[in-house]
Design a protein around this motif. Structure first.
Motif, PDB file in Angstrom:
ATOM      1  N   GLU A 287      52.329  19.822 -32.519  1.00  0.00           N
ATOM      2  CA  GLU A 287      53.009  19.812 -31.225  1.00  0.00           C
ATOM      3  C   GLU A 287      53.521  18.415 -30.881  1.00  0.00           C
ATOM      4  O   GLU A 287      54.625  18.254 -30.354  1.00  0.00           O
ATOM      5  CB  GLU A 287      52.053  20.312 -30.139  1.00  0.00           C
ATOM      6  CG  GLU A 287      52.691  20.549 -28.793  1.00  0.00           C
ATOM      7  CD  GLU A 287      53.696  21.684 -28.767  1.00  0.00           C
ATOM      8  OE1 GLU A 287      54.629  21.620 -27.932  1.00  0.00           O
ATOM      9  OE2 GLU A 287      53.563  22.629 -29.571  1.00  0.00           O
ATOM     10  N   LEU A 288      52.749  17.392 -31.206  1.00  0.00           N
ATOM     11  CA  LEU A 288      53.212  16.013 -31.020  1.00  0.00           C
ATOM     12  C   LEU A 288      54.489  15.770 -31.824  1.00  0.00           C
ATOM     13  O   LEU A 288      55.443  15.162 -31.332  1.00  0.00           O
ATOM     14  CB  LEU A 288      52.128  15.030 -31.460  1.00  0.00           C
ATOM     15  CG  LEU A 288      50.894  14.897 -30.574  1.00  0.00           C
ATOM     16  CD1 LEU A 288      49.817  14.086 -31.295  1.00  0.00           C
ATOM     17  CD2 LEU A 288      51.232  14.231 -29.240  1.00  0.00           C
ATOM     18  N   HIS A 289      54.486  16.246 -33.062  1.00  0.00           N
ATOM     19  CA  HIS A 289      55.659  16.101 -33.921  1.00  0.00           C
ATOM     20  C   HIS A 289      56.852  16.872 -33.346  1.00  0.00           C
ATOM     21  O   HIS A 289      57.964  16.344 -33.263  1.00  0.00           O
ATOM     22  CB  HIS A 289      55.313  16.604 -35.323  1.00  0.00           C
ATOM     23  CG  HIS A 289      56.457  16.627 -36.283  1.00  0.00           C
ATOM     24  ND1 HIS A 289      57.079  15.477 -36.737  1.00  0.00           N
ATOM     25  CD2 HIS A 289      57.112  17.670 -36.864  1.00  0.00           C
ATOM     26  CE1 HIS A 289      58.057  15.803 -37.561  1.00  0.00           C
ATOM     27  NE2 HIS A 289      58.105  17.128 -37.652  1.00  0.00           N
ATOM     28  N   ALA A 290      56.607  18.117 -32.922  1.00  0.00           N
ATOM     29  CA  ALA A 290      57.691  18.962 -32.414  1.00  0.00           C
ATOM     30  C   ALA A 290      58.289  18.404 -31.125  1.00  0.00           C
ATOM     31  O   ALA A 290      59.500  18.506 -30.888  1.00  0.00           O
ATOM     32  CB  ALA A 290      57.173  20.377 -32.176  1.00  0.00           C
ATOM     33  N   GLN A 291      57.446  17.804 -30.282  1.00  0.00           N
ATOM     34  CA  GLN A 291      57.922  17.251 -29.009  1.00  0.00           C
ATOM     35  C   GLN A 291      58.512  15.850 -29.167  1.00  0.00           C
ATOM     36  O   GLN A 291      59.001  15.269 -28.190  1.00  0.00           O
ATOM     37  CB  GLN A 291      56.786  17.203 -27.981  1.00  0.00           C
ATOM     38  CG  GLN A 291      56.303  18.550 -27.484  1.00  0.00           C
ATOM     39  CD  GLN A 291      55.322  18.426 -26.337  1.00  0.00           C
ATOM     40  OE1 GLN A 291      55.388  17.477 -25.531  1.00  0.00           O
ATOM     41  NE2 GLN A 291      54.409  19.366 -26.231  1.00  0.00           N
ATOM     42  N   GLY A 292      58.463  15.298 -30.382  1.00  0.00           N
ATOM     43  CA  GLY A 292      58.983  13.951 -30.600  1.00  0.00           C
ATOM     44  C   GLY A 292      58.154  12.865 -29.948  1.00  0.00           C
ATOM     45  O   GLY A 292      58.668  11.796 -29.601  1.00  0.00           O
ATOM     46  N   LEU A 293      56.856  13.121 -29.808  1.00  0.00           N
ATOM     47  CA  LEU A 293      55.983  12.168 -29.121  1.00  0.00           C
ATOM     48  C   LEU A 293      55.346  11.159 -30.060  1.00  0.00           C
ATOM     49  O   LEU A 293      54.703  10.219 -29.594  1.00  0.00           O
ATOM     50  CB  LEU A 293      54.878  12.934 -28.370  1.00  0.00           C
ATOM     51  CG  LEU A 293      55.354  13.813 -27.215  1.00  0.00           C
ATOM     52  CD1 LEU A 293      54.191  14.640 -26.669  1.00  0.00           C
ATOM     53  CD2 LEU A 293      55.950  12.958 -26.117  1.00  0.00           C
ATOM     54  N   LEU A 294      55.486  11.349 -31.352  1.00  0.00           N
ATOM     55  CA  LEU A 294      54.944  10.403 -32.314  1.00  0.00           C
ATOM     56  C   LEU A 294      55.972   9.320 -32.625  1.00  0.00           C
ATOM     57  O   LEU A 294      57.160   9.590 -32.725  1.00  0.00           O
ATOM     58  CB  LEU A 294      54.549  11.116 -33.607  1.00  0.00           C
ATOM     59  CG  LEU A 294      53.377  12.095 -33.509  1.00  0.00           C
ATOM     60  CD1 LEU A 294      53.277  12.922 -34.764  1.00  0.00           C
ATOM     61  CD2 LEU A 294      52.078  11.348 -33.253  1.00  0.00           C
ATOM     62  N   LYS A 295      55.481   8.119 -32.771  1.00  0.00           N
ATOM     63  CA  LYS A 295      56.371   7.009 -33.165  1.00  0.00           C
ATOM     64  C   LYS A 295      56.841   7.212 -34.590  1.00  0.00           C
ATOM     65  O   LYS A 295      56.273   7.996 -35.356  1.00  0.00           O
ATOM     66  CB  LYS A 295      55.636   5.684 -33.039  1.00  0.00           C
ATOM     67  CG  LYS A 295      55.246   5.306 -31.605  1.00  0.00           C
ATOM     68  CD  LYS A 295      54.486   4.000 -31.583  1.00  0.00           C
ATOM     69  CE  LYS A 295      54.069   3.612 -30.162  1.00  0.00           C
ATOM     70  NZ  LYS A 295      53.273   2.367 -30.150  1.00  0.00           N
ATOM     71  N   LYS A 296      57.889   6.503 -34.950  1.00  0.00           N
ATOM     72  CA  LYS A 296      58.376   6.560 -36.323  1.00  0.00           C
ATOM     73  C   LYS A 296      57.230   6.209 -37.264  1.00  0.00           C
ATOM     74  O   LYS A 296      56.486   5.244 -37.030  1.00  0.00           O
ATOM     75  CB  LYS A 296      59.528   5.569 -36.519  1.00  0.00           C
ATOM     76  CG  LYS A 296      60.164   5.639 -37.897  1.00  0.00           C
ATOM     77  CD  LYS A 296      61.333   4.668 -38.016  1.00  0.00           C
ATOM     78  CE  LYS A 296      61.950   4.717 -39.410  1.00  0.00           C
ATOM     79  NZ  LYS A 296      63.058   3.765 -39.559  1.00  0.00           N
ATOM     80  N   PRO A 297      56.989   7.015 -38.299  1.00  0.00           N
ATOM     81  CA  PRO A 297      55.860   6.760 -39.197  1.00  0.00           C
ATOM     82  C   PRO A 297      55.812   5.331 -39.715  1.00  0.00           C
ATOM     83  O   PRO A 297      56.829   4.714 -39.994  1.00  0.00           O
ATOM     84  CB  PRO A 297      56.086   7.747 -40.343  1.00  0.00           C
ATOM     85  CG  PRO A 297      56.882   8.841 -39.727  1.00  0.00           C
ATOM     86  CD  PRO A 297      57.767   8.178 -38.717  1.00  0.00           C
ATOM     87  N   ALA A 298      54.583   4.835 -39.833  1.00  0.00           N
ATOM     88  CA  ALA A 298      54.374   3.498 -40.344  1.00  0.00           C
ATOM     89  C   ALA A 298      54.771   3.422 -41.801  1.00  0.00           C
ATOM     90  O   ALA A 298      54.722   4.389 -42.552  1.00  0.00           O
ATOM     91  CB  ALA A 298      52.908   3.091 -40.191  1.00  0.00           C
TER      92      ALA A 298
END
Length: 343
Positions: A331-342
């Protein structure tokens, strides 16, 4: 977009289930890091069909550059290392009880309150609810939307896997021993669990409830509605996997069995199996290995003006723990709530 994901407590029952579900659901990972205590370093765990991961030391691991950490090492360990991981920029999804009722930490079941994830950056920690609470609120959500839940009386029948591998081993050993007249060794539970039921999960609190019962009450209010009144009796039963609940709900508004059935059938994460005949219901054995929350025995409760009763079953290691945590990450991924991967 793929993420570096750490599994904390990777040698435990929930940790292994996290690895299994991450692979099954093809969550976008660039690397998976398996972490546990120093005594487990060097052990191996499986990820997917063809990857074997070596356990690394949680105590010395630097979470900088790790995008997501799924924690299930026990509350005392999470209390130390989850804030450290969060401060190092890693999003923590914690399966333990440590942070559930803390202000600023969202307590999330994706089918019920995904909007709560918007607040996670305050602490960089998201809490996974208690296993018995998760399946209950998934079942209550569509009914609450339809007729507003006022009061819940719930009795749980919780499997020994809720106490980890040690609890499962104790049931196995006591059951085996009973056939050769060995006296049962009681270590994980307060009384013998084989061929018995124990109305006691977690510690007692001041009002006579157990902490497990308290968790169900306060977590349901935090997730679903602060005005819901709930009393629970939580019972450990000699079942290896799968929690069952007998639920009685009083609503503020009229609701029929037909309306409730239709709402439940449309709701995400729920499977209604209610045939009103021999074997026309789901048991923990049926639910083991499945992702859904199963509803059976739905009927009117005539003792209150607007009441329903139903039977609710789920695999506590999957939806009650590991699956819900992975769904939060999804859900974090789908909502765009995660920062660009390290990296």
């Amino acid at each position: 977009m793929a993420y570096r994901v750490a599994i904390v407590g990777a040698t435990g029952a929930v940790g292994r289930e996290l690895l299994k579900i991450l692979a099954e659901r093809k969550f976008p990972v660039s690397e998976v890091i398996a972490l546990a205590s120093p005594r487990s370093v060097g052990q191996q765990v499986s990820f997917g069909d063809d990857q074997v991961l070596k356990i690394r030391n949680l105590e010395t691991y630097d979470f900088t550059g790790t995008d997501i950490a799924l924690f299930s090492p026990g509350a005392a360990i999470s209390a130390i290392h989850a804030p450290r991981a969060a401060e190092q920029g890693c999003v923590v999804i914690d399966n333990t009880s440590q942070f559930r009722m803390e202000p600023g930490v969202p307590l999330v079941v994706p089918e019920v309150n995904p909007q709560a994830l918007a607040r996670f950056r305050k602490r960089n920690i998201i809490a996974n609810p208690n296993c018995s609470t998760i399946q209950l609120v998934v079942a209550l959500k569509p009914l609450h939307d339809l007729a507003k839940v006022k009061r819940v009386v719930v009795s749980t029948y919780q499997s020994v896997s809720g106490a980890g591998k040690e609890g499962m081993d104790e049931l196995f050993n006591q059951t085996k021993g009973s056939f050769v007249h060995d006296m049962p060794t009681v270590e994980q539970f307060t009384k013998p669990i084989a061929f018995n039921v124990i109305p006691h999960i977690d510690k007692f609190v001041e009002d006579g409830a157990t902490k497990e019962e308290w968790k169900m009450s306060v977590e349901t209010r935090k997730i679903l509605d602060p005005d819901i009144q709930l009393i629970a009796t939580c019972v450990r039963v000699p079942v290896f996997i799968g929690h069952a609940e007998a639920v009685h709900v009083e609503f503020e508004n009229p609701i029929t069995v037909a309306q409730a059935t239709a709402a439940l059938k449309k709701a995400p994460g729920i499977s209604v199996f209610d045939k009103r005949e021999d074997a026309g219901y789901i048991t923990p054995v049926d639910a083991a290995g499945d992702d859904e929350v199963f509803i059976s025995r739905l009927r009117r409760d005539p003792t209150v003006p607007h009441g329903l009763a139903f039977w609710c079953v789920a695999d506590n290691l999957r939806k009650g723990a590991a699956l819900n945590a992975v769904q939060i990450a999804e859900e974090l991924h789908a909502q765009g709530l995660l920062k660009k991967p390290a990296g």
